[in-house]
Design a protein around this motif. Structure first.
Motif, mmCIF file in Angstrom:
data_model
loop_
_atom_site.group_PDB
_atom_site.id
_atom_site.type_symbol
_atom_site.label_atom_id
_atom_site.label_comp_id
_atom_site.label_asym_id
_atom_site.label_seq_id
_atom_site.Cartn_x
_atom_site.Cartn_y
_atom_site.Cartn_z
ATOM 1 N N UNK A 43 0.840 -1.202 0.000
ATOM 2 C CA UNK A 43 0.000 0.000 0.000
ATOM 3 C C UNK A 43 0.879 1.258 0.000
ATOM 4 N N UNK A 44 1.927 1.223 0.799
ATOM 5 C CA UNK A 44 2.856 2.373 0.833
ATOM 6 C C UNK A 44 3.501 2.583 -0.524
ATOM 7 N N UNK A 45 3.829 1.486 -1.204
ATOM 8 C CA UNK A 45 4.488 1.626 -2.500
ATOM 9 C C UNK A 45 3.530 2.197 -3.554
ATOM 10 N N UNK A 65 1.741 4.629 -2.683
ATOM 11 C CA UNK A 65 1.658 6.011 -2.243
ATOM 12 C C UNK A 65 0.613 6.284 -1.183
ATOM 13 N N UNK A 85 7.677 8.098 -10.923
ATOM 14 C CA UNK A 85 7.234 7.294 -9.789
ATOM 15 C C UNK A 85 5.720 7.429 -9.586
ATOM 16 N N UNK A 86 5.245 8.658 -9.608
ATOM 17 C CA UNK A 86 3.814 8.886 -9.424
ATOM 18 C C UNK A 86 3.016 8.289 -10.578
ATOM 19 N N UNK A 135 2.561 4.632 -9.971
ATOM 20 C CA UNK A 135 1.520 4.438 -8.962
ATOM 21 C C UNK A 135 0.147 4.639 -9.589
ATOM 22 N N UNK A 140 -3.377 -5.981 -2.815
ATOM 23 C CA UNK A 140 -2.510 -5.599 -1.707
ATOM 24 C C UNK A 140 -2.130 -6.816 -0.869
#
Lengths: 132, 132
Positions: free
Chosen positions: A52-54, A56, B96-97, B100, B125
């Motif tokens: 989940x952190x990856x 963002x 990176x964004x 995501x 997840x």
DNA sequence: GCTTGACCTTCCAGTTACTGGAGGCCTTAT
DNA sequence: ATAAGGCCTCCAGTAACTGGAAGGTCAAGC
């Protein structure tokens, strides 16, 4: 399982795992010697949080996701809403960074990049961009 | 000029201006009553910093840019290098964004968003994405 | 039995760039 | 004289860790 095993399995730093315990995301058992003793469930939770952190998600969002995950009566709409709200935030940041990128790359292109002092980048920063 | 005038002119919050003095970006004079007394130069510097910040430059980069701006013997290459390094960082963040964003939007599309509990977002997840 | 080295523990401080708030002077107008 | 508003400083908190110090524990080797 000791903490370094968990760190190896999840890819999370040891320090981060301890931190996640501090803020109550996980509550690993303790061995007689005081060492943390991680169960498979702890491992699984940490991996979940790591993913989940990856993507963002912030820590509080991770907490919410974990809660939803453990709630058999959840509605997928709640998860989707959380994810959509996060996606909007990501889009906002991408837009913001894209604008910075455009302005900056124009300025960079305009700059000779030699040993002379005149520089459009500095000139732009120093210029009055006021509305009046 | 008092601090609130400067805040109005630059668009920077009063607190931020005090903070910039704290960290030595500016050194406004003081009136007899202890109030900060900003010169046009201070104002100009703050506007410069505000614009650099709005392009995403960090505080230390702002300090460097200000130093370069005040250095008549600077080489535009130095400014350009600083800006390029910052641009790379912006590009890195955008990439990176973007990754995501892509992953997350796929998951969101796959999620029914109804009152049933099954949810591809949570499933992803929780899934083992391990290399082994 | 002892040492050595790798682990483990807790606690404190620092990171980025502010922001909020408390407590208290200064100024201006009534 | 007082009330409102602007200014001051100092302290604490934000997000999510990260580094380091000081010290207990464990397994291996001599």
């Amino acid at each position: 399982m000791n903490i370094s095993d968990v760190a190896n399995s999840t890819g999370l730093p040891v320090k981060t795992i301890r931190y996640y315990e501090d803020i109550g995301l996980i509550t690993p058992a303790r061995s007689a010697n005081g060492y943390r003793d991680f169960s498979d469930t702890d491992l699984h939770k940490l991996a979940f949080i790591g993913r989940a952190r990856s993507l963002g998600f912030g820590i509080e969002a991770c907490r919410d996701l974990l809660r939803l995950y453990n709630d058999q009566t959840r509605a997928s709409a709640d998860v989707k809403r959380l994810a959509q709200s996060h996606l909007s935030e990501i889009d906002r940041k991408i837009t913001e960074l894209g604008e910075m990128r455009d302005t900056l790359s124009h300025l960079i292109d305009a700059c000779a990049g030699n040993d002379r002092p005149d520089c459009p980048i500095l000139a732009d920063l120093a210029a009055d961009h006021g509305s009046a």
